[in-house]
Design a protein around this motif. Structure first.
Motif, short mmCIF file in Angstrom:
data_model
loop_
_atom_site.label_atom_id
_atom_site.label_comp_id
_atom_site.label_asym_id
_atom_site.label_seq_id
_atom_site.Cartn_x
_atom_site.Cartn_y
_atom_site.Cartn_z
N LEU A 156 0.84 -1.25 0.08
CA LEU A 156 -0.05 0.57 0.15
C LEU A 156 1.06 1.81 -0.13
CD1 LEU A 156 -2.69 1.40 0.25
CD2 LEU A 156 -3.33 1.19 2.89
N GLU A 157 1.66 1.23 0.84
CA GLU A 157 2.81 2.30 1.11
C GLU A 157 3.07 2.91 -0.40
OE1 GLU A 157 5.45 2.39 3.79
OE2 GLU A 157 6.82 4.08 2.79
N LEU A 158 3.99 1.91 -1.49
CA LEU A 158 4.79 1.66 -2.16
C LEU A 158 3.65 2.28 -3.34
CD1 LEU A 158 6.76 -0.35 -3.94
CD2 LEU A 158 4.49 0.05 -5.94
N TYR A 159 2.67 2.02 -3.48
CA TYR A 159 1.16 2.35 -4.95
C TYR A 159 1.30 3.58 -3.53
CZ TYR A 159 -3.51 1.45 -6.66
OH TYR A 159 -4.11 1.55 -7.68
N ARG A 160 0.54 3.89 -2.77
CA ARG A 160 0.29 5.40 -2.89
C ARG A 160 1.37 6.63 -3.35
NH1 ARG A 160 -4.61 5.45 -0.75
NH2 ARG A 160 -5.22 4.54 0.84
N LYS A 161 2.39 6.37 -2.95
CA LYS A 161 3.88 6.63 -3.30
C LYS A 161 3.28 6.72 -4.66
CE LYS A 161 8.85 6.90 -2.52
NZ LYS A 161 9.15 6.38 -3.31
N ALA A 162 3.57 5.40 -5.77
CA ALA A 162 3.32 5.70 -6.60
C ALA A 162 2.33 6.65 -7.77
CB ALA A 162 3.59 4.75 -7.36
N MET A 163 1.52 7.09 -6.96
CA MET A 163 0.25 7.50 -7.27
C MET A 163 0.89 8.97 -7.12
SD MET A 163 -1.76 6.20 -8.15
CE MET A 163 -1.98 4.22 -8.91
N GLU A 164 1.13 9.52 -5.72
CA GLU A 164 1.83 10.91 -5.34
C GLU A 164 2.76 11.33 -6.23
OE1 GLU A 164 0.87 13.89 -4.32
OE2 GLU A 164 -0.64 12.10 -2.80
N GLU A 165 3.44 9.97 -7.14
CA GLU A 165 4.66 10.92 -8.33
C GLU A 165 3.95 10.69 -9.43
OE1 GLU A 165 8.51 8.27 -5.65
OE2 GLU A 165 7.40 7.84 -7.36
N LEU A 166 3.13 10.61 -9.12
CA LEU A 166 2.21 10.34 -11.34
C LEU A 166 1.14 11.91 -10.40
CD1 LEU A 166 1.03 6.56 -11.32
CD2 LEU A 166 2.51 8.70 -12.71
N ARG A 167 1.08 12.07 -9.69
CA ARG A 167 0.39 13.09 -9.91
C ARG A 167 0.96 15.02 -9.66
NH1 ARG A 167 -2.88 12.28 -4.09
NH2 ARG A 167 -5.38 11.83 -4.84
N GLU A 168 2.31 14.32 -9.40
CA GLU A 168 2.94 15.40 -8.99
C GLU A 168 3.69 15.24 -10.81
OE1 GLU A 168 7.28 16.74 -6.70
OE2 GLU A 168 5.13 14.97 -5.50
N ALA A 169 4.06 14.60 -10.96
CA ALA A 169 4.93 14.51 -12.67
C ALA A 169 2.99 14.79 -13.50
CB ALA A 169 4.96 13.13 -13.13
N TYR A 170 2.10 14.21 -13.45
CA TYR A 170 1.27 15.10 -14.39
C TYR A 170 0.93 16.84 -14.24
CZ TYR A 170 -3.75 16.15 -16.65
OH TYR A 170 -4.92 16.91 -16.66
N ARG A 171 1.36 17.47 -12.90
CA ARG A 171 1.06 18.59 -13.01
C ARG A 171 2.12 19.09 -13.77
NH1 ARG A 171 0.34 17.83 -6.53
NH2 ARG A 171 -0.93 16.91 -6.89
N LYS A 172 3.24 18.90 -13.73
CA LYS A 172 3.88 19.37 -14.07
C LYS A 172 3.67 19.49 -15.58
CE LYS A 172 7.78 18.76 -10.75
NZ LYS A 172 8.77 17.25 -10.57
N LEU A 173 3.72 17.89 -15.90
CA LEU A 173 3.51 17.69 -17.87
C LEU A 173 1.58 18.89 -18.49
CD1 LEU A 173 3.90 15.10 -18.83
CD2 LEU A 173 5.30 16.48 -19.34
N ALA A 174 1.04 18.74 -17.15
CA ALA A 174 -0.48 19.23 -18.11
C ALA A 174 -0.09 21.12 -17.84
CB ALA A 174 -1.23 19.40 -16.46
N GLY A 175 1.02 21.26 -17.52
CA GLY A 175 1.45 23.17 -17.35
C GLY A 175 1.88 23.27 -18.90
#
Lengths: 238, 238, 238, 238
Positions: free
Chosen positions: D115-134
């Motif tokens: 679960l921790e690994l999964y949540r961390k991956a999701m958090e990183e994806l959110r961050e990457a998405y925000r950067k890319l969407a800019g």
């Protein structure tokens, strides 16, 4: 007028095509080149497995196109209720029906008095049609034409839709004319895709089960007593 | 990973098949033998007429099966929304995705910083997937996999359904990846049925009309000024 | 026998349902509660926009069920060719047709000689049917029954399928009986979903375009000269 | 994020509507008024009979529209493969996904490390998405989004299509998330049409038969030993 059914076009190598599609789902191999990579024996074994488990979706990739003639409008009205299929049909709105042919049900053909009455009624309809077609548009004169009037169709179904069609219409409880059509269509496709259609037919033949309740013909019981699928399946002589 | 589209099967003589079906509707000739009775020129002229009048139902008798790879799950999710079609797709539930390939959108490929960020995110996902796939079922580990992950499909559509697909997806306003797929598929089918697909494309190309309102790219106007259908149609270089 | 068309069931609040589905696609709001959150004016404005851009998929969420009687088997054979629809129809295999009713085309009704000939033919068919039905199964006696024989159906279509149906069958070039049915069905649905079906009809009415080529009735030109969609649409008196 | 399923619209009196359509096929009564003429008990008895004989076509006249949220794109990709249905789905092309929600598979939730690994991956994806969407369009940034990303849909199916859906997706061998959805949808429709959906479910529940071969969970055997359909059917606690 005899029923004629001809398979005028179909997906080439239908079994290899279906097997390649099925294999793709569970493989990391490429889609391109997959069809060539399968041997006939692998394709056959894969198809048997799919069908025994009811995983029919890959069979949709194979389509079959039939030219059909010598059938009645009673039949075509039933046929076109199968919606996962494509139809082109001779139009009574545009085609001259002065000498329309007609279908004779076997139960009528077997009784001379009934047959005479039937033929006389058809003769009178032809005459009435000719007179009407002189004074009103053909599309209105055709309101006189009987269900018996002969029609012609081109019909395309994929293998999955044919499975459903054969399950319902090869049943002994189906109406005789559409059953004759279904049996002829099945014969045609079995010639070019014997493995794919080996188990296509009513559930009595394929599973030893009948859903007709009190109307059952009893065949499911017979089939079960001999072992499911040991039976070659019905033909018109049966 | 480059997109690959291969036409792996199709109804033989698609144009003759369609033309025979169309002819049947307006003729008292038999259905059997009708295909052989048409010359290529007659078939072509009949098909052009059908399409210009929007009588597309006979085109359903010709089916086309494509092997597609090098496309993303973002694309496949959109693609399978086209319901008059058959699909078999590589399953992420069963296939090992430890080294999944992925698609890079051109807008990302064009910006080194964006590309680096994207590649790094993919690398991290692969690693996380491998770890998870060791402790939970593959079908659950795949919840990590991105839209970008590469998938493979076999897809069958009949010509009428392809017309609809090309009308929507060859449009410049369509999403870039599915548009690339549509243009490649159109190229494939035009190779084997050039008359049938000559006028398949967005309504700007085929009718000089655009339905996108304020979002229009302006192409319909250009096409109208040159004469509808004088335009060869878009390709990916356009 | 007069045609009767009754809307016996339909998705409640069809316009709010369609609008909620459409809104969902472009919103981060929840799906649950979305329908209640839209005012009637918002729903109407959203629907008009969808239809003008040809984004018809959300209109599929509203379904309409019609009871239809006083129509011919000529009509029903045409009707059931619309495949994105559900049908239940009175069976001639099981129902006694000794006193079958029949439809009279207006072109026949208008000419006393034609009408007499037509009525006499129907009377003779009834008699022949009664005799045959005594000695063969009903399902075979019905081969005598004419296209004119009255049938009854329950038919369900969603709004998108109805759009297609009205486009083709409200056209003045459509066969008169199915056109009458289409106009009656359109009247019924416009009563309960006026915005949704305001622009449902042939392309002459809705876009000022005709696809019938040399067979065009000329209405598209008229409509264009007055402004597209300013026209209220055809009714049977037109 | 919890899965929510709400029945937002359906054909009023679904059982009376289906029963009226079924009755029409075998009756010389009019279609108009038929629905009112049936008592509830007659409707129920007719529906039971239809379903036991597999005559499902009249059940198509009842449609059901669901608002669904809290489900993953993994689920929606599977769901939209059911083609006899209508869908509207939140678009990742247009909607901002900066703070996308995501689904957690139970097998992951049950293991703290996973679960921790999964949540961390999701958090990183959110961050990457925000950067890319800019720096690139949203429709390209979304290539990063995982299968786990939450989506919302409006989905309409008729009762016959639901039967097929429940047969496949209420099976214990179905993927857990779509099975949860199917069980919730079944609960919703059983509330408003209990007779119609009493026997909707996998073939083990309804017929005591399993088609999964070597992968069978064994439930068909249990059901057979207790008597088919005596079993109330699975729920998520089972």
């Amino acid at each position: 007028m005899d029923m004629k059914v001809e398979l005028i076009a179909y997906t080439p190598e239908p079994e290899a095509t279906v097997a390649a599609a099925a294999r793709l789902c569970y493989s990391s191999r490429g889609a391109v080149g997959l069809k060539e990579a399968l041997t006939d024996a692998e394709a056959a074994s894969l198809i048997k497995r799919l069908i025994s488990m009811g995983h029919l979706s890959p069979t949709e990739h194979a389509s079959f196109t039939f030219a059909i003639e010598g059938v009645s409008r009673a039949l075509s009205h039933q046929l076109v209720r199968h919606r996962i299929a494509s139809y082109s049909q001779k139009s009574q709105r545009y085609v001259d029906e002065n000498n329309f042919s007609y279908i004779v049900p076997p139960s009528i053909a077997a009784q001379p008095d009934a047959l005479e009455l039937y033929r006389k009624a058809m003769e009178e309809l032809r005459e009435a049609y000719r007179k009407l077609a002189g004074v009103v548009p053909r599309e209105d004169a055709r309101y006189l034409l009987p269900n018996a009037a002969e029609t012609k169709l081109v019909c395309t179904m994929n293998a999955r839709s044919l499975y459903n069609f054969f399950r319902l219409r090869c049943c002994r409880r189906a109406q005789w004319e559409i059953r004759e059509l279904a049996l002829k269509m099945r014969e045609e496709v079995r010639r070019v895709a014997p493995v794919l259609f080996a188990l296509a037919g009513p559930s009595c033949e394929t599973e030893g089960i009948c859903w007709e309740g009190e109307f059952s013909c009893g065949r499911a019981r017979e089939v079960r007593s001999r072992g499911v699928a040991a039976d070659g399946g019905d033909d018109l002589g049966a």
